[in-house]
Design an enzyme around this catalytic site. Structure first.
Site, PDB file in Angstrom:
ATOM      1  N   HIS A  67     -16.956 -23.808  35.039  1.00 65.06           N
ATOM      2  CA  HIS A  67     -16.990 -22.583  34.248  1.00 65.06           C
ATOM      3  C   HIS A  67     -15.911 -21.594  34.675  1.00 65.06           C
ATOM      4  O   HIS A  67     -15.203 -21.022  33.878  1.00 65.06           O
ATOM      5  CB  HIS A  67     -18.337 -21.889  34.490  1.00 65.06           C
ATOM      6  CG  HIS A  67     -19.299 -22.118  33.400  1.00 65.06           C
ATOM      7  ND1 HIS A  67     -20.214 -23.130  33.418  1.00 65.06           N
ATOM      8  CD2 HIS A  67     -19.479 -21.463  32.242  1.00 65.06           C
ATOM      9  CE1 HIS A  67     -20.922 -23.085  32.319  1.00 65.06           C
ATOM     10  NE2 HIS A  67     -20.503 -22.082  31.585  1.00 65.06           N
TER      11      HIS A  67
ATOM     12  N   CYS B 195      -2.078 -34.499  23.891  1.00 59.37           N
ATOM     13  CA  CYS B 195      -2.938 -33.349  24.216  1.00 59.37           C
ATOM     14  C   CYS B 195      -3.492 -33.389  25.636  1.00 59.37           C
ATOM     15  O   CYS B 195      -4.384 -32.622  25.966  1.00 59.37           O
ATOM     16  CB  CYS B 195      -4.071 -33.214  23.205  1.00 59.37           C
ATOM     17  SG  CYS B 195      -5.185 -34.617  23.220  1.00 59.37           S
TER      18      CYS B 195
ATOM     19  N   GLU C 288      -6.249 -43.323  24.396  1.00 60.35           N
ATOM     20  CA  GLU C 288      -6.572 -43.052  25.801  1.00 60.35           C
ATOM     21  C   GLU C 288      -6.840 -44.327  26.584  1.00 60.35           C
ATOM     22  O   GLU C 288      -7.042 -44.288  27.789  1.00 60.35           O
ATOM     23  CB  GLU C 288      -7.847 -42.205  25.910  1.00 60.35           C
ATOM     24  CG  GLU C 288      -7.941 -41.083  24.926  1.00 60.35           C
ATOM     25  CD  GLU C 288      -9.086 -40.130  25.223  1.00 60.35           C
ATOM     26  OE1 GLU C 288      -8.904 -39.257  26.065  1.00 60.35           O
ATOM     27  OE2 GLU C 288     -10.155 -40.260  24.600  1.00 60.35           O
TER      28      GLU C 288
ATOM     29  N   ASP D 285      -6.883 -39.383  30.318  1.00 61.82           N
ATOM     30  CA  ASP D 285      -7.618 -40.639  30.447  1.00 61.82           C
ATOM     31  C   ASP D 285      -6.674 -41.837  30.456  1.00 61.82           C
ATOM     32  O   ASP D 285      -6.858 -42.766  31.241  1.00 61.82           O
ATOM     33  CB  ASP D 285      -8.623 -40.786  29.295  1.00 61.82           C
ATOM     34  CG  ASP D 285      -9.916 -40.040  29.616  1.00 61.82           C
ATOM     35  OD1 ASP D 285     -10.373 -40.137  30.763  1.00 61.82           O
ATOM     36  OD2 ASP D 285     -10.443 -39.361  28.719  1.00 61.82           O
TER      37      ASP D 285
END
Ligand code: PEP
Ligand code: MG
Length: 589
Positions: A191, A509, A438, A462
């Site tokens: 977070h 991305c 990925e 990934d």
């Protein structure tokens, strides 16, 4: 000096404000001195006040972060009203003859014990939420306010030093004068990291013993690019970093001035700089930083912060909120990418897998929960109709695609969802469908897949971990999980070439899109669309102005002949250092 994980770039020099101790168990009271009825009433009153706080916080979070950011407070409310939790505290008061505060601590200890034995990271993280709720009730029992409400924080700029940043504290951060954040626990995906990045606050996480070494009032320097914390810097160091801090702000301001200028290479070729977002707040940051759209909207955040499976209406609302807040209302939504390390109990993950990243995750998991995917597909297509009204557009992509059969299955599910919406008379828009590249198997067979998709987005985080067989979250193999490793460059080159030859739009991305060394080789491979953390957009935009496509191509050609990762990095640093003034300032890797 301490080294942690660099989670949000920038330099901060300031005074430490430590928030550690929150949980000091109250002194035991002698048996028989507790007034049971009075303690029960005290607990009940504190619980009600906590409930009111949470409602206020949820509304505030809704304004700042959108529905997904607000949902965490409904989780907290559900903990607060959970009968198991309530019974434990009441039993402690009635049977254990404990004060309300002591009983609350005993309940927390029980949960901590049980949670510490869990392997599941998602569930372990829920303990943070329980602690957050306990702290809130305790604050009312003791009639003290949260340490973060302290006057010092609202008036002086400080560097916040915390064990972990609790979700409720994060929401208030925007209003406080916080110059930097150091956390003892946490990682790049916690977070604290996500919010610090979207607020543009430099942050370092995972500095294990920081709360033993630093006390409130100490001077501190943090370097959020290198992950460094300097405790009690001498005059010279402090002056040097103050200069860097000023330069960082000037540089950031200067870069942000370019937000409406198109992103061009040195030879005037337009490139697309998109943002990766998790929430409405990130989408707003994307606008502020000059991204021209959202290239990756990670929808898991909505599920991870939600007490149950978000229903179709809730999803439509969240997607519309993000679309409205995004640059030009252009958003590529990614279907749910849970599993691996991101699990939620309502998915019924019954057993621990020995290889979660290679197991039942992402699109694989969605195929086993077609109802789940169906809700999301319907919500995305309904939100897409709103985007059309706004003059924007929505695309949808699927993570972890491994085989051609999976693309066929996805297409079939999309058609089913369209037919349902049509027969129900609901407004929707058809959306272009893309695959995330990925998995090495998909990279090898990319040519056979291209005619079944409308676009490709390379998920290099990934892809690199699978190609190098090196867990992206394991620091022990970080030297292998390198996007500039020669075999990775070869695969990226082939995939990008295949997409360009087939005229399929292709974006990258993963994190490497916002790293300057990687940007140069990707540009040389012919890539023109990059999606990254919003804060990095101005850097890449400025950097791009100094590098022409021809130069990038020749740099790439030479880089491809180098046989080690270190060699590639060194070569790129040397070449780009010659081309780009102040190259060091752009070095984000
Ligand atoms: C990636 O894998 O590169 C990616 C963008 O997705 P995530 O980081 O969410 O797995
Ligand atoms: Mg991924």
């Amino acid at each position: 000096m301490r080294k942690g994980i660099a989670v949000s770039p920038g330099i901060a020099v300031g005074t430490a404000f430590c928030v550690n101790k929150i949980f000091i168990a109250p002194a035991a009271q002698p048996a028989g001195t507790v007034d049971i009825q009075a303690e029960l009433a005290k607990y009940d009153a504190a619980r009600r006040c906590a409930e009111e706080d949470l409602i206020t916080l949820r509304d505030r979070a809704g304004d700042q972060l959108g529905a997904s950011g607000a949902a965490i407070f409904d989780v907290h409310r559900s903990i607060l009203s959970d009968t198991g939790f309530l019974n434990r505290v009441q039993d402690g008061i009635i049977e254990g003859r404990l004060s309300a505060q002591a009983s609350l601590h005993r309940a927390l200890d029980m949960y901590s014990d049980a949670f510490s034995k869990l392997d599941d990271r998602y569930l372990r993280e829920r303990l943070t939420d329980i602690r957050d709720v306990v702290q809130r009730i305790e604050g009312h029992l003791a009639d003290v306010h949260s340490a973060l409400d302290d006057d010092m924080l609202s008036s002086n700029p400080v560097i916040l030093v915390v064990d972990e940043l609790l979700p409720s504290q994060v929401v208030g951060l925007g209003a406080l004068k916080i110059r930097g954040i150091v956390t003892q626990s946490g990682s790049e995906t916690s977070h604290a990291a996500i919010v610090a990045r979207s607020l543009g606050i430099p942050a370092v996480s995972g500095v294990r013993d920081i709360l033993d070494l630093v006390k409130t009032g100490d001077s501190l320097v943090i370097d959020g690019r290198e992950g460094l914390v300097i405790i009690g810097p001498d005059g010279e160091t402090q002056a040097a970093y103050l200069k860097l801090e000023r330069e960082f702000f000037d540089f950031k301001d200067h870069l942000a001035e370019n937000r409406d200028v198109p992103a061009l290479t040195a030879d005037g070729v337009e490139i697309e700089l998109l943002a990766n977002v998790n929430s409405v707040a990130d989408a707003k940051a994307a606008v502020a930083m000059g991204a021209t759209g959202v290239g990756l909207f990670r929808t898991e955040y909505l599920y991870l912060t939600h007490p149950t499976v978000p229903c179709e209406e809730e999803q439509v609302e969240e997607y519309v909120d993000v679309i409205q807040a995004s640059p030009h209302h252009r958003v590529t939504i990614r279907s749910l990418d849970l599993g691996g390390d991101k699990t939620v109990p309502f998915l019924g993950r019954m057993h621990q897998e020995s290889n979660p990243f290679m197991g039942w995750r992402s699109i694989r998991l969605c195929f086993e929960h077609p109802g789940f995917l169906n809700t999301q597909l319907r919500a995305v297509m309904r939100a897409a109709a709103v985007a059309e009204d706004l003059g924007g557009d929505v695309r949808l992509m699927f993570p972890m695609i491994t085989t051609l059969e999976e693309i066929c299955e996805v297409r079939k599910l999309v058609v089913d969802s369209e037919n349902q919406l049509r027969s129900e008379g609901k407004r929707f828009a058809r959306v272009p469908l893309g695959m995330m590249l990925e998995v090495p198997a998909a990279a090898i067979s990319i040519e056979s897949m291209l005619d079944l998709v409308d676009f490709v987005s390379i998920g290099s985080n990934d892809l690199v971990q699978y190609l190098m067989a090196a867990d992206r979250d394991n620091p022990k193999v970080a030297h292998l999980c390198q996007p500039l490793a020669p075999p990775v460059l070869q695969v990226l080159k082939t995939v990008i070439r295949s997409c360009l030859d087939a005229n399929k739009p292709v974006t990258l991305c993963g994190e490497m899109a916002g790293h300057t060394l990687a940007y140069a080789v990707l540009l040389g491979m012919g890539l023109r669309s990059f999606s990254m953390s919003p804060a990095l957009v101005p850097y890449i935009k400025e950097f791009a102005r100094h590098l022409s496509t021809q130069t990038a191509e020749s740099i790439l050609q030479h880089a491809l002949t180098i046989r080690t990762t270190l060699g590639v990095r060194q070569y790129l640093s040397d070449e780009l250092g010659k081309l780009v003034p102040d190259f060091e300032r752009f070095k984000i890797t």
